[in-house]
Design an enzyme around this catalytic site. Structure first.
Site, PDB file in Angstrom:
ATOM      1  N   ASP A 113       2.925  -4.185   8.140  1.00 18.54           N
ATOM      2  CA  ASP A 113       1.920  -3.638   7.969  1.00 18.54           C
ATOM      3  C   ASP A 113       0.379  -4.789   7.924  1.00 18.54           C
ATOM      4  O   ASP A 113       0.196  -5.640   7.207  1.00 18.54           O
ATOM      5  CB  ASP A 113       2.152  -3.288   5.880  1.00 18.54           C
ATOM      6  CG  ASP A 113       0.792  -3.316   6.356  1.00 18.54           C
ATOM      7  OD1 ASP A 113      -0.581  -3.072   7.068  1.00 18.54           O
ATOM      8  OD2 ASP A 113       0.335  -1.829   5.371  1.00 18.54           O
ATOM      9  N   HIS A 122       1.308  -1.170   0.063  1.00 15.44           N
ATOM     10  CA  HIS A 122      -0.375   0.239  -0.292  1.00 15.44           C
ATOM     11  C   HIS A 122       1.049   1.241  -0.312  1.00 15.44           C
ATOM     12  O   HIS A 122       1.940   1.092   0.370  1.00 15.44           O
ATOM     13  CB  HIS A 122      -0.710   0.173   1.286  1.00 15.44           C
ATOM     14  CG  HIS A 122      -2.327   1.135   1.389  1.00 15.44           C
ATOM     15  ND1 HIS A 122      -1.829   2.250   1.870  1.00 15.44           N
ATOM     16  CD2 HIS A 122      -3.205   1.264   1.352  1.00 15.44           C
ATOM     17  CE1 HIS A 122      -3.012   2.721   2.052  1.00 15.44           C
ATOM     18  NE2 HIS A 122      -3.935   2.114   1.754  1.00 15.44           N
ATOM     19  N   GLN A 165      -4.788  -4.840   6.898  1.00 15.44           N
ATOM     20  CA  GLN A 165      -5.651  -6.030   6.434  1.00 15.44           C
ATOM     21  C   GLN A 165      -5.876  -7.797   7.213  1.00 15.44           C
ATOM     22  O   GLN A 165      -6.431  -8.398   7.248  1.00 15.44           O
ATOM     23  CB  GLN A 165      -5.151  -6.247   4.830  1.00 15.44           C
ATOM     24  CG  GLN A 165      -5.742  -5.215   4.552  1.00 15.44           C
ATOM     25  CD  GLN A 165      -6.929  -4.622   4.157  1.00 15.44           C
ATOM     26  OE1 GLN A 165      -7.958  -5.339   4.620  1.00 15.44           O
ATOM     27  NE2 GLN A 165      -7.182  -3.514   3.805  1.00 15.44           N
ATOM     28  N   LYS A 220     -10.871  -0.462  10.511  1.00 12.40           N
ATOM     29  CA  LYS A 220     -11.008  -2.027   9.659  1.00 12.40           C
ATOM     30  C   LYS A 220     -10.983  -2.818  10.266  1.00 12.40           C
ATOM     31  O   LYS A 220     -11.287  -4.223  10.040  1.00 12.40           O
ATOM     32  CB  LYS A 220      -9.827  -2.127   8.547  1.00 12.40           C
ATOM     33  CG  LYS A 220      -9.056  -1.175   7.773  1.00 12.40           C
ATOM     34  CD  LYS A 220      -8.085  -1.069   7.082  1.00 12.40           C
ATOM     35  CE  LYS A 220      -7.202   0.348   5.987  1.00 12.40           C
ATOM     36  NZ  LYS A 220      -8.317   0.429   5.299  1.00 12.40           N
ATOM     37  N   CYS A 250      -4.676   2.766  -3.297  1.00 15.54           N
ATOM     38  CA  CYS A 250      -3.904   2.975  -3.223  1.00 15.54           C
ATOM     39  C   CYS A 250      -2.497   2.098  -2.985  1.00 15.54           C
ATOM     40  O   CYS A 250      -1.591   1.532  -2.428  1.00 15.54           O
ATOM     41  CB  CYS A 250      -3.399   3.028  -1.158  1.00 15.54           C
ATOM     42  SG  CYS A 250      -5.131   4.676  -0.894  1.00 15.54           S
TER      43      CYS A 250
END
Lengths: 146, 417
Positions: B202, B125, B205, B228, B368
């Site tokens: 990261d 991202h 998600q 999220k 993104c």
């Protein structure tokens, strides 16, 4: 909020999308400009050939949604063989229409069909892309020929 | 659907799912962008502002103590969710983006020099690309990127070649927001550590959708966003190993992050507050804590299983249509519920616009991930993404709604699109 999709996807818009006019490159051209919409990834290239203060020929190519491509196709038809002064005026009217201002729709011909786009805020940039790219091309041409 | 999850009852916890759009039920398939909120989280925010709103770490009066206790309690909940050994490892920030920037600015400026290498991937991202570009430009460091295969996966052999003694940091998305790919971050972390590099994951998600255990992954940093994972917007967290966080200079200066201040210098607070300058977003952190409770009451393994089945169902229906191209792995064991696809020549924006008419919310665009879009050879994709509250019926609505887009745009589409 209920917006009929037919306001956005008018038949004439879909027709220009499916059968784009003046699509391709122009050789020779006076000026070439590229525009993109970073939000959607839409890209466009506009070639213009000028003669005697008029747009003698114009072509576009690129990729993007139906609104961006149809708007480009309709724009090329509208500005071809037009005086630069009239083109500037048309670009101005179109931009004002997209920003929700009342404009004289008679001036716009077929382009009036894009009026519905302004009810879909995220799509306004799609419709404007070709026009701002043309504006950029004409500005560059004006700078080169004082 | 998993037997251990009563989907009907669970959906009733999310008031927005009762909404109708143009007379049709809302079909929300954009949880990779942001998740919906259960009533318990909404209630927690109201409760905070209504009953004990007071600045934390300051007041001696009771409602300030209450706010402080709840704010620090939320930290414990996040610590528990990701299996961190110490609560000092959890720094509240605004978002995953801010967490990664914190590492790039604080750790990066201290540890990255000319010629040092930072290894990322082509599927990152923008939030895990741009902070490192800024750092590399400032320090004369070199950015390298693991390539993405046709199937949408990374290659560990390439990682073995690219991770060298010059590598100072490896930064990888645990799960791709476009392809759904679950990346082998544990193995990558091992390679990074063998080379003396630091591993940043990261987790934007992954943390909402999978059981994530930082001790098992042995990553040095993990970043995630609250919104999220059923929590409010404006709150996220950075996990960092305490020895690293201790060695790093502060990110921002101000109140709360200090121990003592003189006119020309200051000493800094203990972890984690050293990295939390200014009044923290305590209300949203408390809301995030309640979201974590909600997720854990169901169980992250149960949520993962539900999404696995739903994704398999989507790949088996949507993915099998002759005019639909799905990006990302087909193997359900190495992917999550973010499903990017293209419908013939129909531009994703046009598709999303038509689906909106049917009450179906999907994302259309570059997500993104400009470099990944270039790699896939597209300017945009449509993306349906699932969460614990989605149903097979909603996938069916998505699939049947595609006909409207086909009718309007199908089979034509300009050349070169």
């Amino acid at each position: 909020m209920s917006l009929p999709l037919d306001d956005l996807y008018r038949e004439i818009i879909l027709d220009h999308y499916k059968r784009p006019r003046n699509r391709g490159e122009l050789d020779p051209h006076t000026v070439r400009a590229e525009g993109n919409n970073p939000l959607c990834g839409d890209e466009i290239q506009v070639d213009v050939r000028l003669a005697d203060g008029k747009i003698e020929a114009i072509a576009f190519q690129g990729r993007g949604c139906s609104i961006s491509q149809a708007s480009a196709s309709m724009m090329t038809e509208a500005v071809k063989d037009q005086d630069l002064k009239d083109v500037a005026e048309l670009v101005d009217i179109f931009k004002r229409m997209m920003h929700g201002e009342d404009v004289d729709l008679d001036e716009l011909g077929d382009i009036e069909a894009l009026e519905g786009v302004q009810k879909f805020p995220v799509r306004i940039k799609c419709a404007l892309l070709a026009w701002t790219t043309l504006e950029q091309a004409l500005d560059e041409a004006a700078e080169e020929t004082p | 659907m998993t037997p251990s999850m009563d989907l009907g009852r669970l959906r009733a916890d999310f008031p927005i799912l009762e909404r109708r759009i143009r007379g049709r039920p809302l079909v929300y398939l954009d949880s990779a962008a942001t998740s919906q909120k259960p009533q318990a989280v909404i209630d927690a925010l109201v409760d905070c502002y209504r009953n004990y709103n007071a600045n934390v770490h300051r007041g001696v009066y009771s409602i300030s103590e209450e706010a402080t206790e709840k704010y620090e309690g939320a930290r414990d909940k996040v610590q528990g969710l990701i299996g961190a050994a110490k609560r000092e490892s959890i720094v509240f920030v605004r978002s995953t983006t801010e967490a990664i920037n914190l590492v790039a600015y604080s750790w990066g400026r201290q540890n990255i020099g000319p010629g040092d290498e930072i290894l990322l991937t082509e599927m990152e991202h923008h939030s895990n690309l741009v902070p490192w570009q800024i750092l590399a430009a400032e320090k004369g460091a070199v950015l390298r990127h693991l390539s993405v295969s046709e199937e949408g996966t990374l290659d560990l052999d390439e990682a073995r070649r690219l991770i060298t003694e010059r590598t100072k940091l490896v930064g990888v998305a645990h799960m791709s927001n476009v392809l759904g790919t679950i990346n082998p971050v544990k193995e990558l972390g091992r390679l990074a550590h063998q080379a003396g590099a630091v591993m940043l994951v990261d987790g934007a998600q992954s943390v909402p959708h999978l059981p994530v255990d930082v001790r098992d992954l042995d990553c040095d940093f993990l970043a995630a966003s609250g919104h999220k994972m059923l929590g409010p917007t404006g709150i996220g967290f950075l996990y960092g190993k305490t020895e690293l966080l201790e060695s790093m200079p502060p990110f921002m200066g101000g109140g709360d992050m200090i121990s003592q201040v003189w006119l020309d210098h200051a000493s800094y607070n203990d972890l984690p507050w050293k990295f939390e300058a200014g009044t923290p977003n305590f209300a949203d952190a408390i809301g995030l804590g309640v979201a974590v409770d909600y997720l854990q009451a169901i169980g992250m393994d149960v949520i993962r299983e539900h999404e696995k089945q739903l994704t398999a169902y989507a790949l088996g229906t949507l993915g099998e249509l002759p005019d639909v191209q799905v990006h990302g792995p087909r193997d359900i064991d190495i992917r999550g519920g973010a499903v990017s696809f293209c419908l013939g020549d129909v531009h994703p924006h046009d598709l999303a616009q038509v689906l909106d008419q049917e009450g179906v919310c999907i994302r259309a665009g570059h997500h993104c991930c400009h470099p990944l879009m270039r790699k896939l050879g597209v300017s945009a994709t449509a993306r349906a993404s699932f969460y614990l509250y989605n149903t097979e019926n909603e996938v069916d609505v998505l699939v049947s709604s595609l006909d409207k887009a086909r009718a309007m745009f199908g089979q034509f589409g300009p050349a070169g699109n």
